[in-house]
Write an enzyme that holds these catalytic residues in place. Structure first.
Site, PDB file in Angstrom:
ATOM      1  N   ASP A 160       0.767  -1.234   0.000  1.00  0.00           N
ATOM      2  CA  ASP A 160       0.000   0.000   0.000  1.00  0.00           C
ATOM      3  C   ASP A 160       0.804   1.292   0.000  1.00  0.00           C
ATOM      4  O   ASP A 160       0.450   2.241  -0.658  1.00  0.00           O
ATOM      5  CB  ASP A 160      -0.915   0.017   1.239  1.00  0.00           C
ATOM      6  CG  ASP A 160      -1.829  -1.194   1.285  1.00  0.00           C
ATOM      7  OD1 ASP A 160      -1.570  -2.184   0.576  1.00  0.00           O
ATOM      8  OD2 ASP A 160      -2.805  -1.150   2.052  1.00  0.00           O
ATOM      9  N   GLU A 391       3.281  -8.119  11.858  1.00  0.00           N
ATOM     10  CA  GLU A 391       2.822  -7.837  10.491  1.00  0.00           C
ATOM     11  C   GLU A 391       4.021  -7.693   9.552  1.00  0.00           C
ATOM     12  O   GLU A 391       4.019  -8.180   8.430  1.00  0.00           O
ATOM     13  CB  GLU A 391       1.993  -6.543  10.505  1.00  0.00           C
ATOM     14  CG  GLU A 391       1.396  -6.180   9.169  1.00  0.00           C
ATOM     15  CD  GLU A 391       0.512  -4.924   9.241  1.00  0.00           C
ATOM     16  OE1 GLU A 391       0.440  -4.299  10.322  1.00  0.00           O
ATOM     17  OE2 GLU A 391      -0.093  -4.582   8.221  1.00  0.00           O
TER      18      GLU A 391
HETATM   19  C1  GLC Z   1      -2.201  -3.813   4.667  1.00  0.00           C
HETATM   20  C2  GLC Z   1      -1.290  -4.420   3.617  1.00  0.00           C
HETATM   21  C3  GLC Z   1      -2.092  -5.333   2.707  1.00  0.00           C
HETATM   22  C4  GLC Z   1      -2.802  -6.379   3.554  1.00  0.00           C
HETATM   23  C5  GLC Z   1      -3.631  -5.739   4.660  1.00  0.00           C
HETATM   24  C6  GLC Z   1      -4.173  -6.739   5.646  1.00  0.00           C
HETATM   25  O1  GLC Z   1      -3.183  -3.023   4.103  1.00  0.00           O
HETATM   26  O2  GLC Z   1      -0.639  -3.430   2.890  1.00  0.00           O
HETATM   27  O3  GLC Z   1      -1.267  -5.957   1.775  1.00  0.00           O
HETATM   28  O4  GLC Z   1      -3.588  -7.176   2.758  1.00  0.00           O
HETATM   29  O5  GLC Z   1      -2.823  -4.847   5.383  1.00  0.00           O
HETATM   30  O6  GLC Z   1      -3.134  -7.482   6.196  1.00  0.00           O
END
Ligand code: GLC
Length: 446
Positions: A160, A391
């Site tokens: 993102d 994460e």
């Molecule tokens: C963030 C990440 C995306 C992922 C989401 C949920 O938005 O950039 O890739 O799918 O988190 O983990």
């Protein structure tokens, strides 16, 4: 280092919301597309039936045109922004308005290869949906058939906040009538690990445009505020098409082979457009202006996963891989650590993601680069064992960042430790019955 297998299973179970798994509690309270794909792979190692449920439930949200959306909203959580009221998809269930990297076919091929007749039967059931998804990606995201996939929002890349999108984001004018909104992400995670406010306004500008044209993807492609080619989505889709072809073969579904082959040929040709001579590697590129992003990312490193490049191009990518791994403690960072925009703690601008590593490793193994592959794979294992299921991780000191108790990190870890997980549990009777029934029919008793 102590194993964390029980903890990984516990985290995934804790994030189960009845048929689907959230990425992590609170920060991401819904079902995310590629998170669920990878999470299904992790779950498969301890509960086959539940893994397939994860996939089926995600596919239940597929749009009529074939798109599998990036978020599925099955309830309203006022703590999350932007939720269903902002996207206004007008679908049942409500979803976001674009997709995410299409990893499903690759995950399913892995499962079928490791699995039994039960898995093949499930794969046959979802195969038409995978075909529709790929058809949508290859048409809606490449209407002129050039073989270059355009993403309409940085969020569609799944990476993102990567500087790759700065070129496309710069061109976005935030309208005076931008909806007023209050973001929620910075209530859970330090703001220095999250996107800035100016960036967020642009993210929302794209969503506003989408809903104004009622998520008409032709209009968004032609006139939307953002259209960039992403090496991540391009390579993941190409690999997924190859894997779909292999699945069709394994499952004896040979009639769609020509169509899949057409996608593979087109996408393979399109990859050349992402080759940046100045960098000697694959980079993101603005589709309308042709401007390149100028650094190697972990998505560039997926060229091996897609199996593309001349021998010179491959050698150059291998050299980048080695150089980047030597420049940090833990690979593979999401942005070149030798570039001035590298930020080791900021979301997609430096940190390491286990899921990206998982695909990079698979590609390097295919390319015969086993030493690089095992370096990245042992870094992934080490990061999780030393710092938990974060994460993402700082590539310089390993710190776990973003949300904690993350499903896809736990899932990738389980896949890495699969030999130790396998005998642990069969905790659903349907798996047993399914295998039993398949066993009978394959012996011709029915
Ligand atoms: C963030 C990440 C995306 C992922 C989401 C949920 O938005 O950039 O890739 O799918 O988190 O983990």
């Amino acid at each position: 280092m102590t194993r964390r297998i029980d903890e990984a299973i516990r985290i995934i179970k804790m994030n189960d919301r009845g048929g689907y798994t959230v990425p992590t509690n609170r920060l991401y309270p819904y079902q995310w597309n590629w998170d669920s794909g990878f999470t299904a792979l992790g779950i498969w190692h301890f509960n086959k039936w539940r893994a397939w449920l994860e996939i089926m439930v995600l596919l239940e949200a597929q749009w009529d045109d074939g798109m599998v959306p990036h978020i599925v909203f099955r309830h309203h959580d006022p703590d999350y922004f932007p939720g269903p009221d902002i996207w206004q998809s007008n679908t049942e269930p409500s979803t976001s308005g674009h997709s995410q990297p299409p990893v499903l076919a690759s995950v399913i091929l892995r499962i079928v290869r490791m699995g039994t007749a039960y898995d093949s039967r499930k794969a046959r059931e979802v195969f038409p949906k995978l075909m529709a998804y790929h058809r949508w990606f290859c048409n809606a995201r490449d209407p002129q058939g050039k073989g270059v996939i355009g993403i309409i929002h940085p969020w569609e890349s799944g990476r993102d906040n990567c500087p790759d999108w700065d070129i496309g984001m710069k061109g976005i004018t935030v309208p005076d009538n931008l909806m007023s909104y209050a973001r929620r992400d910075t209530s859970y995670v330090d703001s220095d690990q999250r996107p800035s406010q100016a960036q967020y306004d642009r993210f929302i500008t794209i969503v506003q445009f989408g809903r104004e044209v009622k998520w008409d993807h032709r209009a968004i492609n032609a006139r939307g505020p953002f259209l960039m080619a992403d090496p991540g989505v391009q390579f993941i889709l190409l690999r997924a098409c190859r894997d779909l072809q292999e699945l069709a073969h394994l499952l004896d579904m040979d009639e769609p082979i020509d169509e899949i082959r057409g996608w593979i040929d087109r996408l393979t040709t399109g990859c050349d457009w992402l080759w940046n001579d100045d960098i000697g590697g694959y980079c993101a590129r603005d589709i309308r202006s042709g401007d390149f992003s100028n650094a190697i990312t972990n998505a560039s490193m997926l060229s091996f996963f897609a199996g593309v490049g001349s021998s010179d191009q491959r050698a150059s990518m291998v050299a980048h891989c080695r150089r980047i791994l030597d420049a940090c403690w833990y690979g593979m960072p999401s942005w070149d650590p030798e570039d001035r925009n590298f930020e080791p703690k900021r979301y997609w601008r430096g940190p390491v993601w286990a899921v990206m590593n998982h695909m990079i490793v698979a590609g390097l193994v295919d390319a015969g680069e086993s030493e690089l592959a095992s370096r990245i794979s042992s870094d992934t294992r080490h990061l999780v064992e030393a710092h938990g299921m974060a994460e993402y991780f700082d590539p310089l000191d390993g710190t776990g960042l973003g949300g904690m108790d993350f499903s896809w990190t736990a899932a990738i870890y389980l896949d890495l430790c699969r030999d130790e997980v396998a005998p642990l549990q069969i905790d659903n009777i349907e798996t047993v019955l399914g295998n039993f029934a398949e066993g009978i029919s394959s012996h011709g008793i029915d």
